[in-house]
Design an enzyme around this catalytic site. Structure first.
Site, PDB file in Angstrom:
ATOM      1  N   GLY A  10       0.842  -1.202   0.000  1.00  0.00           N
ATOM      2  CA  GLY A  10       0.000   0.000   0.000  1.00  0.00           C
ATOM      3  C   GLY A  10       0.870   1.241   0.000  1.00  0.00           C
ATOM      4  O   GLY A  10       1.975   1.228   0.532  1.00  0.00           O
ATOM      5  N   ARG A  73      -0.568  -6.803  -4.439  1.00  0.00           N
ATOM      6  CA  ARG A  73      -0.761  -8.254  -4.608  1.00  0.00           C
ATOM      7  C   ARG A  73       0.327  -8.863  -5.484  1.00  0.00           C
ATOM      8  O   ARG A  73       0.290 -10.054  -5.796  1.00  0.00           O
ATOM      9  CB  ARG A  73      -2.139  -8.519  -5.224  1.00  0.00           C
ATOM     10  CG  ARG A  73      -3.251  -8.438  -4.186  1.00  0.00           C
ATOM     11  CD  ARG A  73      -4.571  -8.871  -4.778  1.00  0.00           C
ATOM     12  NE  ARG A  73      -4.998  -7.958  -5.813  1.00  0.00           N
ATOM     13  CZ  ARG A  73      -5.742  -8.294  -6.868  1.00  0.00           C
ATOM     14  NH1 ARG A  73      -6.127  -9.543  -7.036  1.00  0.00           N
ATOM     15  NH2 ARG A  73      -6.106  -7.395  -7.746  1.00  0.00           N
ATOM     16  N   ASP A 109       5.812  -5.252   5.422  1.00  0.00           N
ATOM     17  CA  ASP A 109       6.276  -6.607   5.742  1.00  0.00           C
ATOM     18  C   ASP A 109       6.204  -7.544   4.532  1.00  0.00           C
ATOM     19  O   ASP A 109       7.099  -8.373   4.338  1.00  0.00           O
ATOM     20  CB  ASP A 109       5.499  -7.178   6.932  1.00  0.00           C
ATOM     21  CG  ASP A 109       3.997  -7.173   6.714  1.00  0.00           C
ATOM     22  OD1 ASP A 109       3.518  -6.414   5.859  1.00  0.00           O
ATOM     23  OD2 ASP A 109       3.299  -7.941   7.398  1.00  0.00           O
ATOM     24  N   THR A 131       5.084   2.131   6.189  1.00  0.00           N
ATOM     25  CA  THR A 131       3.707   1.732   6.460  1.00  0.00           C
ATOM     26  C   THR A 131       3.069   2.721   7.413  1.00  0.00           C
ATOM     27  O   THR A 131       3.705   3.141   8.388  1.00  0.00           O
ATOM     28  CB  THR A 131       3.584   0.318   7.078  1.00  0.00           C
ATOM     29  OG1 THR A 131       2.239   0.150   7.533  1.00  0.00           O
ATOM     30  CG2 THR A 131       4.517   0.069   8.234  1.00  0.00           C
ATOM     31  N   ASP A 133       0.885   1.780   9.284  1.00  0.00           N
ATOM     32  CA  ASP A 133       0.510   0.949  10.436  1.00  0.00           C
ATOM     33  C   ASP A 133       1.579   0.935  11.536  1.00  0.00           C
ATOM     34  O   ASP A 133       1.295   0.527  12.660  1.00  0.00           O
ATOM     35  CB  ASP A 133       0.264  -0.502   9.983  1.00  0.00           C
ATOM     36  CG  ASP A 133      -0.796  -0.603   8.908  1.00  0.00           C
ATOM     37  OD1 ASP A 133      -1.622   0.319   8.804  1.00  0.00           O
ATOM     38  OD2 ASP A 133      -0.786  -1.597   8.160  1.00  0.00           O
ATOM     39  N   ASP A 135       4.010  -1.091  11.934  1.00  0.00           N
ATOM     40  CA  ASP A 135       4.038  -2.442  12.510  1.00  0.00           C
ATOM     41  C   ASP A 135       5.199  -3.303  12.011  1.00  0.00           C
ATOM     42  O   ASP A 135       5.108  -4.531  12.027  1.00  0.00           O
ATOM     43  CB  ASP A 135       2.702  -3.153  12.234  1.00  0.00           C
ATOM     44  CG  ASP A 135       2.447  -3.383  10.747  1.00  0.00           C
ATOM     45  OD1 ASP A 135       3.188  -2.828   9.924  1.00  0.00           O
ATOM     46  OD2 ASP A 135       1.504  -4.133  10.422  1.00  0.00           O
ATOM     47  N   ARG A 177      -4.353  -2.615  10.466  1.00  0.00           N
ATOM     48  CA  ARG A 177      -4.321  -4.091  10.408  1.00  0.00           C
ATOM     49  C   ARG A 177      -4.326  -4.698  11.813  1.00  0.00           C
ATOM     50  O   ARG A 177      -5.164  -4.370  12.607  1.00  0.00           O
ATOM     51  CB  ARG A 177      -3.131  -4.580   9.586  1.00  0.00           C
ATOM     52  CG  ARG A 177      -3.320  -4.315   8.106  1.00  0.00           C
ATOM     53  CD  ARG A 177      -2.456  -5.204   7.282  1.00  0.00           C
ATOM     54  NE  ARG A 177      -1.068  -5.088   7.694  1.00  0.00           N
ATOM     55  CZ  ARG A 177      -0.115  -5.877   7.276  1.00  0.00           C
ATOM     56  NH1 ARG A 177      -0.377  -6.833   6.427  1.00  0.00           N
ATOM     57  NH2 ARG A 177       1.131  -5.710   7.675  1.00  0.00           N
TER      58      ARG A 177
END
Ligand code: F6P
Length: 355
Positions: A10, A73, A109, A131, A133, A135, A177
């Protein structure tokens, strides 16, 4: 020296700042030729590249998204366009044809896991963590996170004025997430009354009690919930299942689930706002521009020193690097003894726990 750069997974604010400094530092410091690979690993399968120079990366520092495009993807080891077949040999051929001496992979990741597999096949790769996130393992701060937190904080403040005016419970759902970093920091920064994160499954009765107390005392409540949060003994709220994706669950919708749950127990009206991709778009904050620039420069230095198979990270105040093997495919969640959780509790913020 010929160096390729790609952005995978993303997008997030700050990617262009990394592309800019990697390109400029490699050209200025060692006269390298730099090639941009379009749409992450998709570009290596579909053979889509373009040259990068000072002019191509001019004026992009503060732009959101990525000038190279991305794809979340595109895993050559499990190709979504070929029924999950392994097309990595095709990528290796193309890398040889391009004559790349190094590949800088900027991503989360999933991208680091792919980068690690190519590194094991002999590709000289350097990873840069991105990210919203926050994370990634062994990395205290990802660029993009500060920008996302700023958007959510602003949203909470806006929802607070309307919640107060109508005497409502307002739920704001964040991304993140399986990690609660965005909800936790934005919840604290925006002054939320409850913060629900994946790491602490919430007890519905604790939230009902909080909202009832606030109905009497303040008349309104703000709940900040991470998309990965779930009720104690309950399950994740999943928007879609993506069989051909490295990230097989698309999360989202827990805010509406919680709205329906709370409405049954409260006299106040309850509304839920899903912030979604608004958190990921737009310009990076000054903090993220600086962090992205530090990361990109550190990556360019690793390339020049020939230190491959590593990802740059922030540890404390220092920009260092760790082996890709230590970060590939792993997530860093909020530790349940994180000091910010205690700070929230002492402010009277509910974390969805029974008192
Ligand atoms: O990993 C970044 C992230 O924005 C997550 O917070 C979110 O769950 C996911 O990506 C959304 O992905 P997509 O853009 O595929 O909807």
């Amino acid at each position: 020296m010929h160096v390729g750069v790609l952005t995978g997974g993303g997008d997030c604010p700050g990617l262009n700042a990394v592309i800019r400094v990697v390109t400029k530092a490699l050209i200025n410091e060692c006269g390298a030729r730099v090639t941009g690979i379009e749409r992450g690993f998709l570009g290596l399968v579909e053979r889509r590249v373009r040259p990068l120079d000072a002019r191509a990366v001019g004026g992009i520092l503060g732009q959101g998204g990525t000038i190279l495009g991305t794809h979340n993807r595109a895993d050559p080891f499990r190709w979504f366009g070929a029924g999950g077949a392994d097309v990595s040999a095709q990528v290796l051929d193309y890398l040889r044809e391009l004559g790349l001496d190094a590949l800088v992979a900027i991503g989360g990741d999933g991208t680091m896991a792919i980068a690690h597999r190519f590194s094991q096949l002999g590709v000289p790769v350097v990873g840069v963590p991105k990210t919203i996130d926050n994370d990634l393992m062994h990395n205290d701060r990802s660029f993009g996170f500060d920008s996302a937190v700023a958007v959510v904080t602003d949203a909470i403040e806006r929802l607070e004025t309307t919640a107060r005016s109508h005497g409502r419970v307002m739920i704001v759902e964040t991304m993140g997430r399986y990690a609660g970093w965005i909800a936790l920091e934005a919840g604290i920064a925006g002054g939320a009354d409850a913060i629900l994160i994946p790491e602490i499954p919430y007890e519905l009765d604790a939230l009902v009690a909080l909202c009832r107390e606030r109905e009497q005392a303040q008349g309104y409540t703000i709940v900040c919930v991470a998309e990965g949060a779930k009720p104690a003994g309950g399950t994740l709220t999943v928007q879609a299942r993506l069989a051909d994706s490295p990230d097989p669950l698309r999360l989202g919708g827990v805010g509406q689930v919680l709205r329906a749950q709370l409405e049954q127990h409260l006299s106040s009206e309850v509304r839920a706002t899903l912030l979604g991709h608004v958190q990921r778009g737009g310009a990076p904050t000054a903090f993220d521009r600086v962090l992205a620039t530090r990361f990109g420069h550190a990556a360019a230095r690793l390339v020049q020193r020939g230190e491959f198979g590593r990802m740059v990270t922030l540890q404390g105040a220092d920009c260092v690097s760790v082996p890709l093997a230590q970060v590939a495919g792993l997530n860093r969640c909020v530790p349940i003894d994180h000091p910010l959780l205690d700070t929230a509790r002492s402010l009277g913020v509910s974390l969805g726990e029974r008192r």
